[in-house]
Enzyme design. Structure first.
Site, PDB file in Angstrom:
ATOM      1  N   ASP A   1      31.449  36.622 -74.369  1.00  0.00           N
ATOM      2  CA  ASP A   1      30.771  36.151 -75.575  1.00  0.00           C
ATOM      3  C   ASP A   1      29.252  36.275 -75.492  1.00  0.00           C
ATOM      4  O   ASP A   1      28.525  35.275 -75.542  1.00  0.00           O
ATOM      5  CB  ASP A   1      31.161  34.693 -75.886  1.00  0.00           C
ATOM      6  CG  ASP A   1      32.662  34.470 -75.911  1.00  0.00           C
ATOM      7  OD1 ASP A   1      33.404  35.452 -76.101  1.00  0.00           O
ATOM      8  OD2 ASP A   1      33.103  33.319 -75.735  1.00  0.00           O
TER       9      ASP A   1
ATOM     10  N   ASN B   1      40.160  33.979 -86.175  1.00  0.00           N
ATOM     11  CA  ASN B   1      39.484  32.932 -85.412  1.00  0.00           C
ATOM     12  C   ASN B   1      37.972  33.162 -85.414  1.00  0.00           C
ATOM     13  O   ASN B   1      37.357  33.170 -86.476  1.00  0.00           O
ATOM     14  CB  ASN B   1      40.102  32.686 -84.035  1.00  0.00           C
ATOM     15  CG  ASN B   1      40.245  33.870 -83.118  1.00  0.00           C
ATOM     16  OD1 ASN B   1      41.098  34.732 -83.326  1.00  0.00           O
ATOM     17  ND2 ASN B   1      39.438  33.929 -82.066  1.00  0.00           N
ATOM     18  N   ASP B   2      37.329  33.370 -84.282  1.00  0.00           N
ATOM     19  CA  ASP B   2      35.868  33.294 -84.193  1.00  0.00           C
ATOM     20  C   ASP B   2      35.123  34.163 -85.203  1.00  0.00           C
ATOM     21  O   ASP B   2      35.454  35.347 -85.374  1.00  0.00           O
ATOM     22  CB  ASP B   2      35.391  33.750 -82.811  1.00  0.00           C
ATOM     23  CG  ASP B   2      36.032  33.023 -81.669  1.00  0.00           C
ATOM     24  OD1 ASP B   2      36.995  32.283 -81.893  1.00  0.00           O
ATOM     25  OD2 ASP B   2      35.568  33.202 -80.532  1.00  0.00           O
TER      26      ASP B   2
END
Length: 590
Positions: free
Chosen positions: A199, A73-74
């Site tokens: 984040d 993912n990210d």
């Protein structure tokens, strides 16, 4: 290479009737979810049993970033250091669904061909034992790279940790160490949700010489980018006000904060002095979309001040109007540009992902800069992707009347790069614009699809089309007149992209303002990579990333067309198409 002549409308009527009827019959889909879920989940998908599937090979991309197998993912902590590009990423080494997340690590010299390394960060200390999640890299004074990332500690609180390279002389920075003073930042303070605090951004230096980072958070039920200051990047103090906050949403994931210059595509390094006239961008991930605001960084008050404050987040600007999330940018000191990466999830089923043995890709890295009027970011695929081009096909001066469909032959339609300039012969034919369409552009793309005649448009591309056109994806424009300006709609309609059941197939769309009286033409660039269709309209004013799974891809036979279904004739002043060779993406291990 000789191409087929442009068909006249009466030669194509049976074919076009089928084409536009199947478009018109499509069912609508839910708006703006994109098949993407929040990136930091506190649960695991159950591992589905393996099933046989025709999707095992045909849909794997040829030149987009992805690991050899399993879930991604990210994008995390992208950076350029000592001649090497680093791409870290959220990765499940044990399966093709979300869970068991570590920081995967790959390196490159050109951002296209990648060597995979061992994971850089794993959750094995009290401050990240329940998860090592998204973060950012910063190059400190003295050429020292560091990474700050979110961990889930023994109490499952979200905390911010740091890692340092074990051996800076290693060109690949294979190993990273965790200081004993982790976590550096804990979720303390009134109104701060300890499960919504994650984040951290890349660091920047303020006018007082201190480092700063922002962390996405839920504060008193609303979204905020909390601001922290440090002298040494180890001891952090929370500033008594956020960098920015909004009551229009309740949590921002993956915030990004960077400076840009209007009308100039050179990037700015946040660790250096920012020139006068620069604007700042605050990007956030929410609603399964990446959105942003343009404004100024008020140095006196240490706050981001947007040029326009919008209480309705549906009107916030979008990095991408399709399947694109959790993007991260970095300053590329090698070429003096800012590059942004985003994650693109699968939109088939979990059982399909298990059968394939992989899930998720990253969009092509994009150079990002500010339009000359300072109102919108522009994005364009990095120039390095052009090294994959083969077998150029070129046409000039084509004329597409209402109902015309022109097949583009001579390229690999499964892996292609297409650039088209559409010249408008009569901009006065544009239909009137309704501002309410901005609240749900996907709905408007569904209702005004490629079968609906307009004054100017729809015109664009049909890609990954099967022989009988029962599978196809359209990428097209419509032009509208709004008072003294023109609004252009870019749509990527996936509703007939596949005959396979159980897929998420929306009609993505986004508007952009365009000076057609000056330009007279609109450009479209589309990168096709088997299950990825990545489009850039109006020189990068609107971008749409999409995932599609046509059965024709598995069969290896697809077609590509330029078309016009608007009342006014459009000219294709320039059309170039290339086959794209396969990149070496994480094939070799370093």
């Amino acid at each position: 290479m000789v191409m087929a002549p442009i068909p006249q409308p009466w030669h194509q009527w049976p074919f076009l009737i089928l084409f536009f009827l199947v478009l018109f019959s499509c069912e609508s889909n839910l708006p703006c979810r994109n098949g993407v879920e929040a990136t930091q989940r506190v649960f695991l998908y159950p591992q589905s049993p393996k099933v046989s599937s025709i999707v095992s090979k045909g849909y794997r991309t040829g030149y987009h970033f992805q690991p050899p197998k399993n879930w991604i993912n990210d994008p995390n902590g992208p950076m350029y250091y000592n001649g090497i590009y680093h791409e870290f990423y959220q990765y499940n080494p044990n399966g093709s669904v979300w869970g068991n997340i570590v920081w995967g690590h790959s390196v490159s010299t050109d951002l296209i061909n990648w060597i995979r390394l061992e994971p850089a960060i794993e959750g094995n200390t009290p401050s990240d034992i329940n998860g090592c999640w998204t973060g950012s890299a910063t190059i400190l004074t003295g050429d020292q790279p560091v990474i700050i990332y979110t961990g889930a500690d023994t109490e499952k609180r979200q905390v911010q940790n740091i890692v340092l390279p074990k051996n800076r002389s290693d060109p690949y920075l294979r190993e990273w160490t965790k200081p004993k003073n982790n976590p550096l930042i804990e979720p303390v303070g009134p109104g701060l949700n300890s499960n919504q605090f994650r984040d951290p951004t890349t660091g920047w230096i303020g006018p007082d010489g201190l480092w700063r980072i922002a962390v996405g958070a839920e504060l008193n039920g609303y979204s905020a980018a909390l601001l922290y200051k440090s002298k040494d990047f180890m001891q952090w103090t929370r500033v008594d006000h956020p960098l920015y906050s909004s009551n229009a949403s309740n949590m921002w994931e993956c915030p990004d904060f960077f400076a840009v210059l209007p009308g100039k595509n050179n990037g700015l390094d946040l660790s250096a002095a920012i020139p006068n006239g620069a604007k700042h961008v605050l990007k956030m991930s929410l609603d399964s979309c990446d959105k942003y605001m343009i404004g100024v960084y008020d140095l006196k008050h240490d706050m981001f001040v947007p040029d326009t404050v919008l209480d309705d987040r549906r009107l916030w600007l979008r990095i991408d109007y399709g399947n694109y999330y959790a993007s991260k940018s970095f300053f590329d000191s090698k070429k003096g540009r800012r590059i942004i990466w985003g994650w693109t999830n699968e939109t088939d089923s979990t059982s399909d992902d298990v059968a394939k043995g992989w899930a998720g890709i990253h969009a092509i890295p994009r150079t990002i800069w500010l339009d000359g009027d300072g109102k919108r970011l522009l994005q364009w695929p990095i120039e390095e992707v052009e090294s994959l081009r083969r077998n150029e096909v070129s046409h000039q001066g084509l004329e597409l009347k209402k109902g015309d469909l022109f097949e583009i032959k001579g390229t690999d339609t499964l892996q292609a790069d297409v650039e088209i300039d559409f010249e408008l012969t009569s901009i006065d034919a544009a239909d009137p614009f309704d501002p309410s369409w901005l609240l749900d552009t996907e709905k408007h793309c569904r209702e005004a699809d490629a079968s609906v005649h307009g004054g100017l448009g729809p015109f664009g591309l049909v890609v990954l089309a099967s022989d009988n056109m029962d599978e196809h994806t359209t990428v097209h424009f419509r032009v509208y007149k709004s008072e003294q300006k023109y609004m252009v709609l870019l749509c990527s309609d996936l509703r007939r992209s596949s005959l396979r059941p159980g897929l998420y197939t929306p009609a993505y769309g986004g508007f952009f303002e365009y000076d057609l009286e000056k330009e007279k033409k609109i450009s479209l660039r589309t990168l096709i990579d088997r299950s990825a269709v990545e489009s850039f309209g109006g020189g990068g004013r609107a971008c749409i990333m999409a995932r599609v799974y046509p059965a024709a891809v598995v069969d290896g036979a697809t077609h590509m067309y330029a078309f016009n279904n608007g009342s006014s004739t459009v000219k294709v002043s320039q059309l170039k198409a290339w086959s794209m060779t396969r990149a070496q993406v994480n094939v070799r291990k370093g």
